[in-house]
Design an enzyme around this catalytic site. Structure first.
Site, short mmCIF file in Angstrom:
data_model
loop_
_atom_site.label_atom_id
_atom_site.label_comp_id
_atom_site.label_asym_id
_atom_site.label_seq_id
_atom_site.Cartn_x
_atom_site.Cartn_y
_atom_site.Cartn_z
N HIS A 38 0.85 -1.19 0.00
CA HIS A 38 0.00 0.00 0.00
C HIS A 38 0.88 1.24 0.00
O HIS A 38 2.10 1.14 0.10
CB HIS A 38 -1.01 -0.01 1.16
CG HIS A 38 -0.42 0.09 2.53
ND1 HIS A 38 0.41 -0.87 3.07
CD2 HIS A 38 -0.54 1.05 3.50
CE1 HIS A 38 0.76 -0.51 4.30
NE2 HIS A 38 0.20 0.65 4.59
N HIS A 45 1.40 3.93 1.94
CA HIS A 45 1.96 4.69 3.07
C HIS A 45 3.48 4.80 2.97
O HIS A 45 4.16 3.87 2.55
CB HIS A 45 1.55 4.07 4.41
CG HIS A 45 0.11 4.34 4.76
ND1 HIS A 45 -0.61 3.55 5.62
CD2 HIS A 45 -0.72 5.34 4.36
CE1 HIS A 45 -1.84 4.05 5.73
NE2 HIS A 45 -1.92 5.13 4.98
N ASP A 96 5.83 4.69 5.08
CA ASP A 96 6.68 3.71 5.76
C ASP A 96 6.67 2.35 5.05
O ASP A 96 7.15 1.35 5.58
CB ASP A 96 6.28 3.57 7.24
CG ASP A 96 4.86 3.04 7.43
OD1 ASP A 96 3.95 3.50 6.72
OD2 ASP A 96 4.67 2.15 8.28
N HIS A 97 6.13 2.33 3.82
CA HIS A 97 6.15 1.12 2.99
C HIS A 97 6.78 1.38 1.63
O HIS A 97 7.37 0.48 1.04
CB HIS A 97 4.74 0.55 2.84
CG HIS A 97 4.17 0.14 4.19
ND1 HIS A 97 4.09 -1.16 4.60
CD2 HIS A 97 3.74 0.90 5.23
CE1 HIS A 97 3.61 -1.20 5.84
NE2 HIS A 97 3.38 0.04 6.24
N HIS A 110 -7.42 -1.03 5.78
CA HIS A 110 -6.42 -0.08 6.29
C HIS A 110 -6.29 1.08 5.30
O HIS A 110 -6.35 2.25 5.68
CB HIS A 110 -5.10 -0.81 6.48
CG HIS A 110 -3.95 0.05 6.89
ND1 HIS A 110 -3.88 0.67 8.11
CD2 HIS A 110 -2.80 0.38 6.24
CE1 HIS A 110 -2.74 1.36 8.19
NE2 HIS A 110 -2.07 1.20 7.07
N ASP A 155 -0.03 -3.88 6.22
CA ASP A 155 -0.67 -3.40 7.45
C ASP A 155 -2.13 -3.86 7.55
O ASP A 155 -2.94 -3.20 8.21
CB ASP A 155 -0.65 -1.86 7.50
CG ASP A 155 0.75 -1.31 7.76
OD1 ASP A 155 1.69 -2.09 7.96
OD2 ASP A 155 0.89 -0.06 7.74
N HIS A 183 4.96 -4.70 10.59
CA HIS A 183 5.37 -4.02 11.82
C HIS A 183 5.52 -5.00 12.99
O HIS A 183 4.80 -5.99 13.07
CB HIS A 183 4.34 -2.96 12.25
CG HIS A 183 4.26 -1.77 11.33
ND1 HIS A 183 5.06 -0.67 11.48
CD2 HIS A 183 3.49 -1.55 10.24
CE1 HIS A 183 4.77 0.21 10.52
NE2 HIS A 183 3.82 -0.29 9.76
FE FE Z 1 2.81 0.80 8.13
ZN ZN Z 2 0.06 1.61 6.59
#
Ligand code: FE
Ligand code: ZN
Length: 256
Positions: A54, A56, A58-59, A113, A136, A174
């Site tokens: 996805h 985001h 942090d990905h 999410h 996530d 995570h």
């Molecule tokens: Fe994340």
């Molecule tokens: Zn995420």
């Protein structure tokens, strides 16, 4: 296919899939580039594919720098999210099949999410077990926050993942397991498998060990978000409809 786990940022995992014979690697959700570049260079691996679950940061945050280092690498991502993952080279849809390092990969649509979240499932093949990379959506002991989706969508997504073979290893993005289980146990204190897992996970974290991968069997037994049809969770949430149970448990987790 060998799978390596790189802990990055506060609690993210980047997964590196290695095809030793081809001296090639694929990476799942590179939050940052530097540790990935270092790991691949140390093993003399070329990056061939980036898999994105996805949009985001942090990905996907490390992907542009990985593409500068390995300009020929492909980026597999949800076709429906091209606006937010503009560097994708292969737009994927739910139900698509690809081959990665001689293993079939199935693309699963798992919104909740985020609107366009996908997961990558490698069925058992050639003596190797099933593997799931789910970003996530599903976490060990928990699930992602509902940023863009509804509880109904998340329930359908989690039902899909929960229905995969029990031996499937779950590589979530995570290290949230201990906090997830600390909450889970408040919702289902009478679940012995959950009690036992919480003890084990606390000991693992105290020893600095990772709790990922998990497995479908373990999540079915202990993850409240996969247990919305259990009488215990219906009772504690005061709801019967599984989507309402999920919505209520998720709401409680958000403020826990
Ligand atoms: Fe994340
Ligand atoms: Zn995420």
């Amino acid at each position: 296919m060998e799978i390596q786990r790189l802990p990055v940022l506060r609690d993210n995992y980047v997964f590196v899939l290695v095809d030793r014979a081809a001296a090639a690697a694929a990476v799942v959700d590179p939050a940052v580039a530097e540790p990935v570049i270092a790991a691949l260079e140390a093993q003399q691996l070329q990056l061939s594919v980036v898999l994105q679950t996805h949009h985001h940061n942090d990905h996907i945050g490390g992907t542009p720098a990985l593409l500068s280092r390995w300009p020929g690498a492909q980026v597999w991502a949800a076709a429906s999210d091209r606006a937010r993952i503009p560097f994708q080279t292969d737009g994927l849809r739910g139900g698509d099949q690809r081959l990665l390092f001689h293993r079939p990969v199935q693309v699963l649509e798992v919104p909740g999410h985020t609107r366009d979240h996908i997961a990558f499932f490698f069925p058992a093949s050639g003596g190797e077990g099933p593997e799931l990379f789910c970003g996530d959506t599903l976490f060990a002991g928990g699930c992602g926050r509902l940023f863009e989706g509804t509880a109904e969508q998340m329930l359908r997504s989690l039902d899909q993942l929960s229905g995969l073979p029990e031996a499937t290893r779950i590589w979530c993005a995570h290290e949230y397991t201990e906090a997830n289980l600390r909450f889970a146990i408040t919702q289902e204190p009478g679940n012995p498998a959950l009690q036992e897992r919480f003890q084990l996970v606390q000991a693992m974290r105290a020893a600095g060990e990772a709790t990922v991968p998990s497995s479908v069997a373990l999540e079915r037994a202990t993850n409240p978000f996969l247990r919305c049809r259990e009488a215990s969770l219906q009772q504690v949430s005061g709801c019967c409809e599984p989507a309402l149970v999920l919505a209520e448990i998720r709401r409680r987790k958000d403020v826990f």
